[in-house]
Design an enzyme around this catalytic site. Structure first.
Site, short mmCIF file in Angstrom:
data_model
loop_
_atom_site.label_atom_id
_atom_site.label_comp_id
_atom_site.label_asym_id
_atom_site.label_seq_id
_atom_site.Cartn_x
_atom_site.Cartn_y
_atom_site.Cartn_z
N MET A 13 0.85 -1.19 0.00
CA MET A 13 0.00 0.00 0.00
C MET A 13 0.88 1.24 0.00
SD MET A 13 -3.02 -1.18 2.67
CE MET A 13 -1.92 -2.09 3.78
N GLN B 133 7.78 -5.02 -3.82
CA GLN B 133 6.95 -4.78 -4.99
C GLN B 133 7.55 -3.66 -5.84
OE1 GLN B 133 2.96 -2.77 -5.31
NE2 GLN B 133 2.28 -4.82 -5.93
N CYS C 103 -2.43 -1.40 -9.73
CA CYS C 103 -2.71 -0.07 -9.21
C CYS C 103 -3.37 0.79 -10.29
CB CYS C 103 -1.43 0.60 -8.73
SG CYS C 103 -1.72 2.27 -8.05
N LYS D 132 1.08 -9.10 -9.04
CA LYS D 132 -0.18 -8.76 -8.38
C LYS D 132 -1.03 -7.99 -9.40
CE LYS D 132 -2.27 -6.87 -4.19
NZ LYS D 132 -3.22 -5.90 -4.74
N ASN E 96 -6.93 -11.42 -3.10
CA ASN E 96 -6.93 -10.12 -2.44
C ASN E 96 -8.22 -9.40 -2.82
OD1 ASN E 96 -5.51 -6.95 -3.19
ND2 ASN E 96 -5.91 -7.67 -1.12
N GLY F 122 -11.56 -7.05 -0.65
CA GLY F 122 -12.81 -7.21 0.07
C GLY F 122 -12.75 -8.09 1.29
N GLY G 115 -5.47 -5.86 2.94
CA GLY G 115 -4.85 -4.56 2.75
C GLY G 115 -5.21 -3.60 3.85
#
Length: 400
Positions: free
Chosen positions: A28, A80, A110, A149, A221, A223, A271
């Site tokens: 993040m 990342q 992203c 990702k 990943n 929710g 996250g």
């Protein structure tokens, strides 16, 4: 029952000890910096942590010691990277590998305007061949697992087609794993925050992709709000083996697992829930093995878990307090400010008596000039002093 300890990442150098299933904290931007990761590691030894996305150009031209510092005590941590140039990503991956990371991950998810302007992130869902070239280039330079990702698609793409097209290309390039954010990203018209909330989740697609790729690491990943949410997305045959202690029910209805799932997912990733309610990480080690050592989930006394899914052990929290005070002292001695560390701690103790006072102390006192570790001591006292008294009273009632 599947023996989860026997399932590992496979790389071109042999078996990597990524024991399935993996619990991960998502990368993040501006949040999962080295200070947050240090806090998270005090709360869980078994969680796989990800850096915030670091653009390949920044690694090549920037202050590498500041950007890439990865103390051994923080492991397991994955790096990342963002970018779309295979050569630059390969160089950045090689540099990152020397800093002690256990995995190199490429951001293909992203949706922010800043990332789109560089033609990487989620917009690369439209360019699976480019992603594959980047993966192949990084794998040629490092002996670490190289993963991606991604989203399930962008804009008007059909997820059933777009996600499979990406997987086909990156598998051919030798990718070691794929973390899937189970939502589309809309590159125009939605903010990054809206892209985390408005596009509908499609967990079923991720489960189907795993069934079609049984030998490839696939993680989910998007929710997932609680540890219970995460565990419910793992294959039912594995879930009882994982539950070393009961966990609270999800605050929202859990998404049903598809009836035709034939292979369990390899990992789950939280996250913002793991950031805003970071105390939930204290229960991770009781439900998931260590991804590198294969150490089994630890035994946790059910009486030690709050309704919110936090461990309330005084010994644990005093250890966290002392570790963060020592860490903050070192950061301040190196020229940093206390608030750089404590801004990540405000989400601790959600729902606990004294939590409001804890947040007030950190939010006000930690920003003052000259503030030191004593602020952390005072903030923890607002919660732990009362918790200790309640625990003593409870022990007395039990003895009576």
């Amino acid at each position: 029952m599947t023996d989860i300890a026997d399932t590992h990442f496979k790389t071109h150098t042999g078996t990597r000890p990524y024991t399935r299933p993996v619990f991960a904290v998502a990368p993040m931007i501006d949040w999962t910096d080295r200070h947050y990761r240090y806090l998270a590691r005090q709360l869980s030894a078994h969680a796989l942590l990800y850096t915030e996305m670091i653009v390949a150009d920044a690694v090549l031209r920037g202050d590498r010691a500041r950007l890439l510092a990865c103390p051994v005590a923080d492991t397991p941590v994955a790096l990342q990277l963002g970018g779309n140039d295979p050569d630059k990503l390969a160089q950045a991956a090689r540099i990152g590998a020397d800093f002690g990371y256990c995995e190199i991950n490429m951001n293909v998810g992203c949706p922010s305007d800043r990332v789109q302007s560089g033609t990487f992130g989620a917009c690369l869902m439209r360019e699976p061949a480019v992603v594959a070239d980047c993966v192949a280039a990084m794998k040629a330079q490092v002996a670490l697992p190289v993963t991606v990702k991604c989203r399930i698609g962008v804009d008007d793409q059909e997820p059933e087609i777009a996600l499979r097209a990406l997987l086909e290309q990156v598998r051919a390039a030798g990718v070691d794993g794929v973390w899937v954010h189970a939502r589309k990203a809309w590159l125009q018209g939605l903010s990054p925050k809206e892209n985390r909330e408005i596009p509908p989740l499609d967990y079923g697609l991720v489960h189907r992709i795993k069934a079609e790729n049984p030998d490839l690491f696939i993680g989910l990943n998007g929710g997932l709000h609680t540890l219970g949410d995460a565990l419910r997305q793992l294959h039912p045959v594995d879930t009882p083996h994982l539950l070393a202690a009961p966990l609270p029910a999800a605050p929202l209805p859990a998404a049903p697992l598809p009836a035709d799932v034939s292979r369990p997912l390899d990992g789950v990733m939280l996250g913002r829930a793991a950031y805003h309610d970071s105390a939930l990480l204290t229960c991770v080690d009781g439900a998931f093995p260590h991804p590198l050592t294969g150490a089994a989930p630890i035994a946790v006394d059910p009486a030690d878990i709050t309704e919110a899914g936090h461990r309330m052990s005084q010994d644990l929290w005093c250890g966290v307090r002392d570790a963060m005070m020592a860490y903050a002292a070192g950061h301040i001695a190196a020229g940093g400010r206390l608030v750089h560390v404590t801004r990540h701690m405000v989400g601790l103790f959600q729902g606990w008596p004294g939590a409001r006072r804890f947040r007030q102390i950190l939010s006000s006192d930690a920003t003052r000039a000259g503030a030191g570790p004593e602020v952390i001591l005072a903030a923890f006292a607002a919660v732990l002093d009362g918790a200790g008294a309640r625990a003593d009273a409870g022990a007395g009632d039990a003895a009576a």
